[in-house]
Design a protein around this motif. Structure first.
Motif, PDB file in Angstrom:
ATOM      1  N   GLY A   1       0.830  -1.192   0.000  1.00 30.25           N
ATOM      2  CA  GLY A   1       0.000   0.000   0.000  1.00 30.25           C
ATOM      3  C   GLY A   1       0.868   1.246   0.000  1.00 30.25           C
ATOM      4  N   SER A   2       0.669   2.108   0.987  1.00 33.17           N
ATOM      5  CA  SER A   2       1.419   3.364   1.098  1.00 33.17           C
ATOM      6  C   SER A   2       2.681   3.224   1.947  1.00 33.17           C
ATOM      7  N   TRP A   3       3.015   2.007   2.377  1.00 36.75           N
ATOM      8  CA  TRP A   3       4.126   1.795   3.292  1.00 36.75           C
ATOM      9  C   TRP A   3       5.327   1.157   2.613  1.00 36.75           C
ATOM     10  N   LEU A   4       6.508   1.526   3.101  1.00 35.02           N
ATOM     11  CA  LEU A   4       7.765   0.904   2.688  1.00 35.02           C
ATOM     12  C   LEU A   4       8.574   0.587   3.938  1.00 35.02           C
ATOM     13  N   LEU A   5       9.155  -0.602   3.986  1.00 31.97           N
ATOM     14  CA  LEU A   5       9.975  -1.021   5.119  1.00 31.97           C
ATOM     15  C   LEU A   5      11.242  -1.670   4.586  1.00 31.97           C
ATOM     16  N   GLY A   6      12.399  -1.089   4.936  1.00 28.84           N
ATOM     17  CA  GLY A   6      13.665  -1.657   4.490  1.00 28.84           C
ATOM     18  C   GLY A   6      14.661  -0.563   4.161  1.00 28.84           C
ATOM     19  N   GLN A   7      15.669  -0.905   3.362  1.00 31.68           N
ATOM     20  CA  GLN A   7      16.728   0.049   3.014  1.00 31.68           C
ATOM     21  C   GLN A   7      16.576   0.515   1.574  1.00 31.68           C
ATOM     22  N   THR A   8      16.553   1.844   1.402  1.00 33.66           N
ATOM     23  CA  THR A   8      16.545   2.445   0.073  1.00 33.66           C
ATOM     24  C   THR A   8      17.024   3.888   0.211  1.00 33.66           C
ATOM     25  N   TRP A   9      16.866   4.698  -0.856  1.00 30.25           N
ATOM     26  CA  TRP A   9      17.334   6.087  -0.815  1.00 30.25           C
ATOM     27  C   TRP A   9      16.723   6.820   0.369  1.00 30.25           C
TER      28      TRP A   9
ATOM     29  N   GLY B   1      25.629  16.969  -3.971  1.00 31.07           N
ATOM     30  CA  GLY B   1      24.623  15.920  -4.099  1.00 31.07           C
ATOM     31  C   GLY B   1      24.802  14.860  -3.031  1.00 31.07           C
ATOM     32  N   SER B   2      23.890  13.903  -3.010  1.00 29.33           N
ATOM     33  CA  SER B   2      23.982  12.824  -2.033  1.00 29.33           C
ATOM     34  C   SER B   2      23.355  11.556  -2.595  1.00 29.33           C
ATOM     35  N   ILE B   3      23.929  10.427  -2.242  1.00 27.38           N
ATOM     36  CA  ILE B   3      23.390   9.127  -2.649  1.00 27.38           C
ATOM     37  C   ILE B   3      23.189   8.253  -1.406  1.00 27.38           C
ATOM     38  N   LYS B   4      22.668   8.850  -0.360  1.00 29.06           N
ATOM     39  CA  LYS B   4      22.508   8.170   0.919  1.00 29.06           C
ATOM     40  C   LYS B   4      21.383   7.138   0.852  1.00 29.06           C
ATOM     41  N   ARG B   5      21.666   5.916   1.333  1.00 28.29           N
ATOM     42  CA  ARG B   5      20.650   4.874   1.496  1.00 28.29           C
ATOM     43  C   ARG B   5      20.590   4.495   2.970  1.00 28.29           C
ATOM     44  N   THR B   6      19.386   4.412   3.522  1.00 24.03           N
ATOM     45  CA  THR B   6      19.223   4.152   4.947  1.00 24.03           C
ATOM     46  C   THR B   6      18.148   3.103   5.178  1.00 24.03           C
ATOM     47  N   PRO B   7      18.271   2.320   6.267  1.00 22.42           N
ATOM     48  CA  PRO B   7      17.136   1.518   6.731  1.00 22.42           C
ATOM     49  C   PRO B   7      16.050   2.465   7.234  1.00 22.42           C
ATOM     50  N   GLN B   8      14.798   2.205   6.880  1.00 23.18           N
ATOM     51  CA  GLN B   8      13.749   3.175   7.208  1.00 23.18           C
ATOM     52  C   GLN B   8      12.369   2.534   7.172  1.00 23.18           C
ATOM     53  N   VAL B   9      11.430   3.228   7.819  1.00 27.36           N
ATOM     54  CA  VAL B   9      10.002   2.958   7.672  1.00 27.36           C
ATOM     55  C   VAL B   9       9.411   4.216   7.057  1.00 27.36           C
ATOM     56  N   ARG B  10       8.733   4.060   5.919  1.00 32.19           N
ATOM     57  CA  ARG B  10       8.282   5.216   5.145  1.00 32.19           C
ATOM     58  C   ARG B  10       6.784   5.115   4.841  1.00 32.19           C
ATOM     59  N   TYR B  11       6.129   6.268   4.913  1.00 30.70           N
ATOM     60  CA  TYR B  11       4.707   6.340   4.564  1.00 30.70           C
ATOM     61  C   TYR B  11       4.511   7.443   3.527  1.00 30.70           C
TER      62      TYR B  11
ATOM     63  N   PRO C   1      17.631  12.118  -1.520  1.00 29.15           N
ATOM     64  CA  PRO C   1      17.528  11.247  -2.693  1.00 29.15           C
ATOM     65  C   PRO C   1      18.410  11.771  -3.827  1.00 29.15           C
ATOM     66  N   PRO C   2      18.757  10.914  -4.790  1.00 30.11           N
ATOM     67  CA  PRO C   2      19.627  11.357  -5.885  1.00 30.11           C
ATOM     68  C   PRO C   2      18.870  11.920  -7.087  1.00 30.11           C
ATOM     69  N   ASP C   3      17.559  12.090  -6.972  1.00 29.74           N
ATOM     70  CA  ASP C   3      16.728  12.457  -8.116  1.00 29.74           C
ATOM     71  C   ASP C   3      17.147  13.759  -8.788  1.00 29.74           C
ATOM     72  N   TYR C   4      17.731  14.689  -8.008  1.00 35.53           N
ATOM     73  CA  TYR C   4      18.005  16.020  -8.526  1.00 35.53           C
ATOM     74  C   TYR C   4      19.496  16.268  -8.750  1.00 35.53           C
ATOM     75  N   MET C   5      20.285  15.208  -8.712  1.00 37.48           N
ATOM     76  CA  MET C   5      21.717  15.314  -9.010  1.00 37.48           C
ATOM     77  C   MET C   5      21.929  15.258 -10.520  1.00 37.48           C
TER      78      MET C   5
ATOM     79  N   PHE D   1      23.994  12.507   6.264  1.00 41.60           N
ATOM     80  CA  PHE D   1      23.080  12.456   5.128  1.00 41.60           C
ATOM     81  C   PHE D   1      23.704  12.982   3.831  1.00 41.60           C
ATOM     82  N   VAL D   2      24.446  14.063   3.910  1.00 43.29           N
ATOM     83  CA  VAL D   2      25.035  14.677   2.717  1.00 43.29           C
ATOM     84  C   VAL D   2      26.523  14.362   2.695  1.00 43.29           C
TER      85      VAL D   2
END
Length: 426
Positions: free
Chosen positions: A176-184, A205-215, A189-193, A306-307
């Protein structure tokens, strides 16, 4: 054959009595029998002709198939499933990088290290050729249909770990609207580099990837809000609480998109705590169908996780009290031009400046290790002779200015190199 055998059998049955009693038969009966035999012969002949025609058509079809063999059945479009019933697809690339370094950082590392290049005249690594295939990547996308909706997942790896060891880039599940795990990171995020050959990117710029819970929540087709609790993996701080990040994305038109971001996190030692925070703003603007402008800006206080390329986020005294924090601003901007379906290129610039904070600077015994400012400028060109293959060439020049001077009095370090890449995407 039934059409041939049955008439012949009936003919034999009726013909035998006819010939036996031919002597007593009238001429009319004999004439009728002869007509029936003649009709039977014609039926047999027509059946034989039809069989010959069918055989000739079959032979012609087999000859055509032999002359024009059909291609092998492709896996594309087929549904591949795991033992657990999830559909999946495989992707990745084989990538080779090479670099000639006129001046720069450590010989053991190929990618960007502008924040630590030696100050002028002090044992810099010059005239070096370096290469690696460690950025080669392998990924799997998963999806499982359930009564409550699709559950998705991703696993992606490369070989940029210590001593070219396999490492996790992305590993997460979505529902659904949730993400659990490691990503950007939601904050970085690197979208604007702007596009680079360097796998770590350049200043700003930054290419940081972190473990996270995202909504994620979508207000409209053009606007969505993303909230996350992240583990920033900051080795300088004892983690007690996750970093909280927020990102608001808005699509003004088909040609302009922006992203506003915020971050807050606790920095903790055995004796003290302090809040670090940051703001970010990114934009992508299609000036035409072949020209794109990208820009990304950060303002951060007290964090270095982060940066990339920043000074240490905070400093402590002998009692582990936090006595001062680093504050910096950074920006990156670049223009990408698609010259043709096979050729494209990017010119970019990145800059980072730290506040001149005496309490922070004076906490370091070796002031050559912390930077007043960093900048890099680069230009690249990519050529794709066929769709899955990309060849690139890039030149980058950059400098760092330290708060302290080297033994010879220099406060400036220099990076000057040419990089090349060959990549096959699958």
């Amino acid at each position: 054959m039934n059409y041939i055998i049955k008439p012949l059998a009936f003919a034999c049955i009726f013909a035998a009595p006819a010939w036996t009693f031919a002597g007593s038969a009238t001429e009319a009966e004999i004439a009728q029998l002869r007509q029936e035999v003649k009709a039977l012969k014609e039926m047999v002949l027509q059946s034989a002709q039809r069989q010959n025609a069918i055989q000739m058509q079959s032979n012609a079809a087999m000859q055509a198939a032999a002359a024009n063999p059909q291609p092998a059945i492709k896996a594309e479009g087929l549904t591949l499933k795991t033992k657990g019933g999830a559909e999946f697809s495989l992707y990745g690339n084989v990538r080779g990088d090479a670099s000639y370094q006129s001046k720069g950082g450590s010989a053991s590392r190929l990618y960007n290290q502008i924040s630590t290049v030696p100050l002028g005249g002090s044992a810099d690594s010059s005239d070096l050729l370096k290469s690696t295939l460690a950025a080669t990547r392998l990924g799997l996308d998963f999806k499982t249909a359930t009564q409550a909706g699709d559950v998705g997942g991703k696993i992606e790896m490369d070989f940029l770990g210590t001593n070219d060891a396999l490492r996790i880039r992305h590993a997460y599940l979505t529902y659904g609207s949730w993400l659990l795990g490691q990503t950007w990171s939601n904050f970085a995020p690197p979208d604007y580099m702007p596009e680079t050959i360097d796998a770590f990117g350049y200043v700003g710029g930054s290419i940081k990837r972190t473990p996270q819970v995202r909504y994620s929540h979508k207000f409209s087709p053009e606007t969505n809000l993303v909230l996350a609790a992240e583990d920033p993996k900051d080795s300088s701080s004892t983690l007690r609480l996750p970093a909280l990040t927020a990102r608001l994305n808005h699509q003004f038109s088909n040609t302009l998109a922006v992203s506003a971001r915020a971050m807050g996190t606790e920095k903790k030692t055995d004796a003290d705590t302090q809040t670090a925070w940051g703001l970010g703003l990114g934009a992508k603007w299609n000036l035409s169908d072949k020209t794109m402008l990208k820009a990304d800006y950060y303002h951060v206080k007290g964090d270095s996780s982060f940066v990339l390329w920043t000074n240490q986020g905070f400093v402590t005294n002998a009692n582990n009290d936090i006595i001062a924090t680093n504050v910096f601003d950074s920006i990156t901007i670049g223009l990408t031009q698609q010259f043709s379906p096979q050729w494209r290129g990017t010119a970019g610039y990145g800059y980072m400046k730290a506040d001149d904070n005496d309490a922070y600077v004076n906490a370091f015994a070796d002031k050559t290790k912390i930077n007043k400012d960093l900048w890099q400028a680069w230009a690249n060109v990519f050529y794709s002779p066929v769709k899955p293959v990309s060849l690139g060439l890039e030149y980058v020049y950059g400098e760092r200015e330290a708060f302290g001077a080297a033994v010879n009095g220099s406060t400036t370090g220099e990076e000057n190199r040419i990089s090349a890449v060959a990549q096959y995407n699958f």
